[in-house]
Motif scaffolding. Structure first.
Motif, PDB file in Angstrom:
ATOM      1  N   ALA A 143       0.824  -1.198   0.000  1.00  0.00           N
ATOM      2  CA  ALA A 143       0.000   0.000   0.000  1.00  0.00           C
ATOM      3  C   ALA A 143       0.861   1.252   0.000  1.00  0.00           C
ATOM      4  CB  ALA A 143      -0.936  -0.011   1.203  1.00  0.00           C
ATOM      5  N   SER A 144       1.944   1.235   0.776  1.00  0.00           N
ATOM      6  CA  SER A 144       2.793   2.417   0.820  1.00  0.00           C
ATOM      7  C   SER A 144       3.515   2.622  -0.510  1.00  0.00           C
ATOM      8  CB  SER A 144       3.797   2.314   1.967  1.00  0.00           C
ATOM      9  OG  SER A 144       4.712   1.273   1.729  1.00  0.00           O
ATOM     10  N   LYS A 145       3.816   1.548  -1.226  1.00  0.00           N
ATOM     11  CA  LYS A 145       4.445   1.682  -2.533  1.00  0.00           C
ATOM     12  C   LYS A 145       3.507   2.383  -3.507  1.00  0.00           C
ATOM     13  CE  LYS A 145       6.625  -0.929  -6.221  1.00  0.00           C
ATOM     14  NZ  LYS A 145       6.961  -2.235  -6.750  1.00  0.00           N
ATOM     15  N   HIS A 146       2.216   1.988  -3.498  1.00  0.00           N
ATOM     16  CA  HIS A 146       1.242   2.649  -4.368  1.00  0.00           C
ATOM     17  C   HIS A 146       1.046   4.104  -3.946  1.00  0.00           C
ATOM     18  CE1 HIS A 146       0.255  -0.858  -6.655  1.00  0.00           C
ATOM     19  NE2 HIS A 146      -0.087  -1.546  -5.582  1.00  0.00           N
ATOM     20  N   ARG A 147       1.008   4.336  -2.651  1.00  0.00           N
ATOM     21  CA  ARG A 147       0.835   5.695  -2.147  1.00  0.00           C
ATOM     22  C   ARG A 147       2.031   6.561  -2.549  1.00  0.00           C
ATOM     23  NH1 ARG A 147       0.056   4.790   3.296  1.00  0.00           N
ATOM     24  NH2 ARG A 147      -2.043   4.179   2.775  1.00  0.00           N
ATOM     25  N   ARG A 148       3.232   5.996  -2.466  1.00  0.00           N
ATOM     26  CA  ARG A 148       4.440   6.732  -2.841  1.00  0.00           C
ATOM     27  C   ARG A 148       4.439   7.061  -4.331  1.00  0.00           C
ATOM     28  NH1 ARG A 148      10.435   4.403  -3.040  1.00  0.00           N
ATOM     29  NH2 ARG A 148      11.461   6.319  -3.662  1.00  0.00           N
ATOM     30  N   THR A 149       4.030   6.098  -5.159  1.00  0.00           N
ATOM     31  CA  THR A 149       3.952   6.329  -6.598  1.00  0.00           C
ATOM     32  C   THR A 149       2.971   7.449  -6.912  1.00  0.00           C
ATOM     33  OG1 THR A 149       4.455   4.000  -6.985  1.00  0.00           O
ATOM     34  CG2 THR A 149       3.492   5.227  -8.818  1.00  0.00           C
TER      35      THR A 149
END
Length: 166
Positions: free
Chosen positions: A91-97
């Motif tokens: 989830a944090s990877k998608h949020r970061r993107t």
């Protein structure tokens, strides 16, 4: 593995016998591969034998489950009932993107506004001599629009202020 040498597979009409269908469904009894292939091809082409095979399959007892099947079902059920694993890295990877994309879009919008509002293109002779800015361009005549606007203004004043009278 056993095979009955006295087994009659085909009846006089060229259909599979009931004993052949039972042997076909039995896991312990094996037929020669060529005979098995002939039987399956016939079932695929003959509606009467396909119906008889389906009825025999429904009536046949179910084979026992493989060893360890019950335990694997219980383990899978426990895993499904367990609380979900921590998915924050994904989830944090998608949020970061999404955050990086938004940041780039905001910077691009600021650059476009800065260049457009800076007046870089207003006093440049190369831009003024370009075909986008012809020198003989005159504004369109909009006198009819001004007349129409004045007529509507006069009508609304008559209507709201003193009434219409001629």
């Amino acid at each position: 593995m056993k095979t009955d040498p006295n087994l009659t597979i085909w009846n006089v009409h060229g259909h599979l016998t009931a004993a052949a269908l039972v042997v076909l469904l039995d896991e312990q009894t094996r037929l020669p591969e060529e005979e098995l292939l002939n039987m399956m091809e016939h079932i695929g082409c003959c509606e009467q034998c396909a119906t008889a095979f389906a009825e025999a399959a429904v009536a046949a007892p179910l084979p026992p489950p493989p060893a360890g099947f019950a335990e694997s079902v219980l383990v899978r059920k426990r895993l499904e009932d367990a609380p979900p694993a921590d998915t924050t890295p994904k989830a944090s990877k998608h949020r970061r993107t999404l955050l990086l994309y938004s940041y780039r879009a905001a910077v691009a919008a600021c650059v476009v506004l800065a260049v457009a509002l800076s007046g870089v293109f207003q006093n440049n002779e190369a831009w003024q001599n370009h075909f986008f800015f012809p020198k003989d361009l005159s504004p369109p005549a909009i006198s009819w629009m001004q007349t129409l606007s004045q007529n509507f203004t006069d009508l609304s004043r008559r209507f709201f202020v003193g009434g219409y009278s001629q």
